[in-house]
Design a protein around this motif. Sequence first.
Motif, PDB file in Angstrom:
ATOM      1  N   LEU A  99       0.837  -1.118   0.040  1.00 42.51           N
ATOM      2  CA  LEU A  99      -0.100   0.087   0.142  1.00 42.51           C
ATOM      3  C   LEU A  99       1.015   1.121   0.010  1.00 42.51           C
ATOM      4  CD1 LEU A  99      -2.690  -1.052   2.767  1.00 42.51           C
ATOM      5  CD2 LEU A  99      -3.037  -0.970   0.190  1.00 42.51           C
ATOM      6  N   LYS A 100       2.145   1.104  -0.182  1.00 45.25           N
ATOM      7  CA  LYS A 100       3.055   2.368  -0.025  1.00 45.25           C
ATOM      8  C   LYS A 100       2.718   3.151  -1.139  1.00 45.25           C
ATOM      9  CE  LYS A 100       7.147   0.530  -2.602  1.00 45.25           C
ATOM     10  NZ  LYS A 100       7.384  -0.831  -2.232  1.00 45.25           N
ATOM     11  N   GLY A 101       2.737   4.658  -0.587  1.00 44.59           N
ATOM     12  CA  GLY A 101       2.328   5.582  -1.468  1.00 44.59           C
ATOM     13  C   GLY A 101       0.847   5.976  -1.303  1.00 44.59           C
ATOM     14  N   ASN A 102       0.229   5.176  -0.586  1.00 43.95           N
ATOM     15  CA  ASN A 102      -1.312   5.281  -0.275  1.00 43.95           C
ATOM     16  C   ASN A 102      -1.700   5.340   1.167  1.00 43.95           C
ATOM     17  OD1 ASN A 102      -4.071   5.545  -0.073  1.00 43.95           O
ATOM     18  ND2 ASN A 102      -4.507   3.872  -1.765  1.00 43.95           N
ATOM     19  N   GLN A 103      -1.332   6.828   1.553  1.00 43.94           N
ATOM     20  CA  GLN A 103      -1.365   6.954   3.173  1.00 43.94           C
ATOM     21  C   GLN A 103      -2.543   6.752   3.654  1.00 43.94           C
ATOM     22  OE1 GLN A 103       0.733  10.222   5.055  1.00 43.94           O
ATOM     23  NE2 GLN A 103      -1.011  11.322   5.050  1.00 43.94           N
ATOM     24  N   GLN A 104      -3.695   7.022   2.949  1.00 40.15           N
ATOM     25  CA  GLN A 104      -5.130   6.712   3.472  1.00 40.15           C
ATOM     26  C   GLN A 104      -5.303   5.381   3.794  1.00 40.15           C
ATOM     27  OE1 GLN A 104      -7.647   9.021   4.254  1.00 40.15           O
ATOM     28  NE2 GLN A 104      -8.649   7.387   5.209  1.00 40.15           N
ATOM     29  N   ALA A 105      -4.970   4.670   2.652  1.00 41.42           N
ATOM     30  CA  ALA A 105      -5.296   2.987   2.839  1.00 41.42           C
ATOM     31  C   ALA A 105      -4.321   2.443   3.907  1.00 41.42           C
ATOM     32  CB  ALA A 105      -4.750   2.509   1.189  1.00 41.42           C
ATOM     33  N   GLN A 106      -3.067   2.771   3.863  1.00 40.65           N
ATOM     34  CA  GLN A 106      -2.324   2.422   5.046  1.00 40.65           C
ATOM     35  C   GLN A 106      -2.789   2.760   6.502  1.00 40.65           C
ATOM     36  OE1 GLN A 106       1.706   4.119   4.662  1.00 40.65           O
ATOM     37  NE2 GLN A 106       2.347   2.436   3.224  1.00 40.65           N
ATOM     38  N   MET A 107      -3.475   3.969   6.710  1.00 43.15           N
ATOM     39  CA  MET A 107      -4.142   4.250   7.753  1.00 43.15           C
ATOM     40  C   MET A 107      -5.290   3.338   7.983  1.00 43.15           C
ATOM     41  SD  MET A 107      -3.638   6.521  10.334  1.00 43.15           S
ATOM     42  CE  MET A 107      -4.437   5.730  11.745  1.00 43.15           C
ATOM     43  N   ASP A 108      -6.095   3.175   7.074  1.00 44.55           N
ATOM     44  CA  ASP A 108      -7.171   2.289   7.061  1.00 44.55           C
ATOM     45  C   ASP A 108      -7.153   0.813   7.408  1.00 44.55           C
ATOM     46  OD1 ASP A 108      -8.936   4.485   6.527  1.00 44.55           O
ATOM     47  OD2 ASP A 108      -9.227   3.870   4.568  1.00 44.55           O
ATOM     48  N   TYR A 109      -5.905   0.602   7.013  1.00 46.56           N
ATOM     49  CA  TYR A 109      -5.436  -1.032   7.017  1.00 46.56           C
ATOM     50  C   TYR A 109      -4.840  -1.088   8.500  1.00 46.56           C
ATOM     51  CZ  TYR A 109      -2.519  -4.951   7.406  1.00 46.56           C
ATOM     52  OH  TYR A 109      -2.012  -6.429   7.960  1.00 46.56           O
ATOM     53  N   MET A 110      -4.203  -0.123   9.139  1.00 52.19           N
ATOM     54  CA  MET A 110      -3.777  -0.237  10.563  1.00 52.19           C
ATOM     55  C   MET A 110      -4.781  -0.016  11.633  1.00 52.19           C
ATOM     56  SD  MET A 110      -0.506  -1.154  10.587  1.00 52.19           S
ATOM     57  CE  MET A 110       0.729  -0.931  11.704  1.00 52.19           C
ATOM     58  N   ARG A 111      -5.814   0.702  11.117  1.00 52.58           N
ATOM     59  CA  ARG A 111      -7.084   0.836  12.081  1.00 52.58           C
ATOM     60  C   ARG A 111      -7.666  -0.576  12.224  1.00 52.58           C
ATOM     61  NH1 ARG A 111      -8.842   6.827  11.098  1.00 52.58           N
ATOM     62  NH2 ARG A 111      -8.855   6.478   8.826  1.00 52.58           N
ATOM     63  N   CYS A 112      -7.623  -1.181  10.964  1.00 55.12           N
ATOM     64  CA  CYS A 112      -8.510  -2.632  10.867  1.00 55.12           C
ATOM     65  C   CYS A 112      -7.576  -3.607  11.881  1.00 55.12           C
ATOM     66  CB  CYS A 112      -8.659  -3.113   9.411  1.00 55.12           C
ATOM     67  SG  CYS A 112      -9.278  -4.545   9.376  1.00 55.12           S
ATOM     68  N   GLU A 113      -6.459  -3.515  11.669  1.00 55.09           N
ATOM     69  CA  GLU A 113      -5.669  -4.717  12.359  1.00 55.09           C
ATOM     70  C   GLU A 113      -5.450  -4.262  14.100  1.00 55.09           C
ATOM     71  OE1 GLU A 113      -4.939  -7.134  11.311  1.00 55.09           O
ATOM     72  OE2 GLU A 113      -3.776  -7.225   9.344  1.00 55.09           O
ATOM     73  N   PHE A 114      -5.691  -2.978  14.303  1.00 53.71           N
ATOM     74  CA  PHE A 114      -5.683  -2.802  15.749  1.00 53.71           C
ATOM     75  C   PHE A 114      -6.928  -2.355  16.360  1.00 53.71           C
ATOM     76  CE2 PHE A 114      -1.387  -2.405  14.264  1.00 53.71           C
ATOM     77  CZ  PHE A 114      -0.545  -2.871  15.660  1.00 53.71           C
ATOM     78  N   SER A 115      -7.957  -2.827  15.803  1.00 53.81           N
ATOM     79  CA  SER A 115      -9.495  -2.975  16.266  1.00 53.81           C
ATOM     80  C   SER A 115     -10.026  -4.366  16.622  1.00 53.81           C
ATOM     81  CB  SER A 115     -10.426  -2.156  15.354  1.00 53.81           C
ATOM     82  OG  SER A 115      -9.724  -0.919  15.207  1.00 53.81           O
ATOM     83  N   THR A 116     -10.720  -4.392  17.319  1.00 55.12           N
ATOM     84  CA  THR A 116     -11.498  -5.993  17.300  1.00 55.12           C
ATOM     85  C   THR A 116     -12.100  -6.270  16.111  1.00 55.12           C
ATOM     86  OG1 THR A 116     -13.530  -4.775  17.901  1.00 55.12           O
ATOM     87  CG2 THR A 116     -12.300  -5.748  19.882  1.00 55.12           C
ATOM     88  N   PRO A 117     -11.846  -7.377  15.694  1.00 53.94           N
ATOM     89  CA  PRO A 117     -11.228  -8.493  16.628  1.00 53.94           C
ATOM     90  C   PRO A 117      -9.642  -8.961  16.332  1.00 53.94           C
ATOM     91  CG  PRO A 117     -12.387  -9.541  14.543  1.00 53.94           C
ATOM     92  CD  PRO A 117     -12.305  -8.051  14.321  1.00 53.94           C
ATOM     93  N   TYR A 118      -8.986  -7.652  16.001  1.00 43.75           N
ATOM     94  CA  TYR A 118      -7.626  -8.028  15.840  1.00 43.75           C
ATOM     95  C   TYR A 118      -7.242  -9.000  15.014  1.00 43.75           C
ATOM     96  CZ  TYR A 118      -8.215  -5.022  19.984  1.00 43.75           C
ATOM     97  OH  TYR A 118      -8.765  -3.977  20.886  1.00 43.75           O
ATOM     98  N   PRO A 119      -7.736  -8.921  13.725  1.00 40.92           N
ATOM     99  CA  PRO A 119      -7.522 -10.040  12.706  1.00 40.92           C
ATOM    100  C   PRO A 119      -6.235 -10.741  12.623  1.00 40.92           C
ATOM    101  CG  PRO A 119      -9.086  -8.484  11.905  1.00 40.92           C
ATOM    102  CD  PRO A 119      -8.332  -7.835  13.226  1.00 40.92           C
ATOM    103  N   SER A 120      -5.315 -10.005  12.329  1.00 44.86           N
ATOM    104  CA  SER A 120      -4.115 -10.829  12.155  1.00 44.86           C
ATOM    105  C   SER A 120      -3.468 -11.415  13.315  1.00 44.86           C
ATOM    106  CB  SER A 120      -3.077 -10.078  11.454  1.00 44.86           C
ATOM    107  OG  SER A 120      -2.691  -8.715  12.276  1.00 44.86           O
ATOM    108  N   TYR A 121      -3.469 -10.536  14.518  1.00 49.69           N
ATOM    109  CA  TYR A 121      -2.630 -10.952  15.888  1.00 49.69           C
ATOM    110  C   TYR A 121      -3.661 -12.193  16.563  1.00 49.69           C
ATOM    111  CZ  TYR A 121      -1.001 -10.939  20.491  1.00 49.69           C
ATOM    112  OH  TYR A 121      -0.552 -11.462  21.729  1.00 49.69           O
ATOM    113  N   LEU A 122      -4.989 -11.873  16.744  1.00 51.95           N
ATOM    114  CA  LEU A 122      -5.601 -12.962  17.419  1.00 51.95           C
ATOM    115  C   LEU A 122      -6.152 -14.063  16.422  1.00 51.95           C
ATOM    116  CD1 LEU A 122      -8.136 -11.063  20.113  1.00 51.95           C
ATOM    117  CD2 LEU A 122      -5.696 -12.348  20.400  1.00 51.95           C
ATOM    118  N   GLN A 123      -6.338 -13.747  15.305  1.00 50.21           N
ATOM    119  CA  GLN A 123      -7.295 -14.660  14.320  1.00 50.21           C
ATOM    120  C   GLN A 123      -6.163 -15.428  13.230  1.00 50.21           C
ATOM    121  OE1 GLN A 123     -10.648 -12.645  13.226  1.00 50.21           O
ATOM    122  NE2 GLN A 123     -11.513 -13.351  14.979  1.00 50.21           N
TER     123      GLN A 123
END
Length: 211
Positions: A99-123
């Motif tokens: 996603l490099k070069g797309n700051q909005q997509a990077q931010m949205d992605y990290m918000r997704c990973e660090f919110s419930t249900p923490y898809p990558s870490y917990l699942q």
Amino acid sequence: MAVTYSLLLLSLLALANAQLEAVNGRIKITTGTTSGCGDTVNFITNQLSDAYEEYKEFLDIEFVPWGRTVQNANGTQTCQFGPNDCFANRLHRCVLDQLKGNQQAQMDYMRCEFSTPYPSYLQRSYECAAAAGLNLVTIDICVATPVGDHLDAAAQAAAAEPMATIDFVPSIVFNDQIDVDLHTAARSRLKSMICFALADVPETGVTNCQI
Ligand SMILES: *[C@@H]1O[C@H](CO)[C@@H](O)[C@H](O)[C@H]1NC(C)=O
């Protein structure tokens, strides 16, 4: 009275904290993250996300998903919160790279990973990568690539100084200048710090900062 009081508070804050300054009207924020870390969740969801929404046009956001990862001599990695932490950080590096070069997509992605249900870490799920519209085969190949590839080396190098000096995850660095006071302040009042820094640059049009 109220005005005098605010001015006094402001001066005290300025004395207590090193002052964040914009560079050419912009502020770069580099956040060192690790996927299993509650303080990283707090920072991304309660500080960075809000500040981003308000001031994104002036911000250059960068994530370094490495935390306290140790690269072992035998080629394996040891992470602060165990194997899932290693797996998810690696996934984050792969996705952010796509996603490099797309700051909005990077931010949205990290918000997704660090919110419930923490898809990558917990699942151990690729749900957030899928939500970003990425080709999951490409992501899977990146995740499965033996450790020691260029993404790992780059993250390890980028994390080294902030972790040595700040010794906290998330590590927050502005404009590539490591400053422990600014890091600490950012964990509780990031939006305010950014507002005051931008308000110092009249061209930004930013005013009405709240402490
Ligand atoms: C690799 O090294 C680490 C750290 O010394 C150790 O914990 C781990 O068991 C080793 N793994 C293998 C597969 O040798």
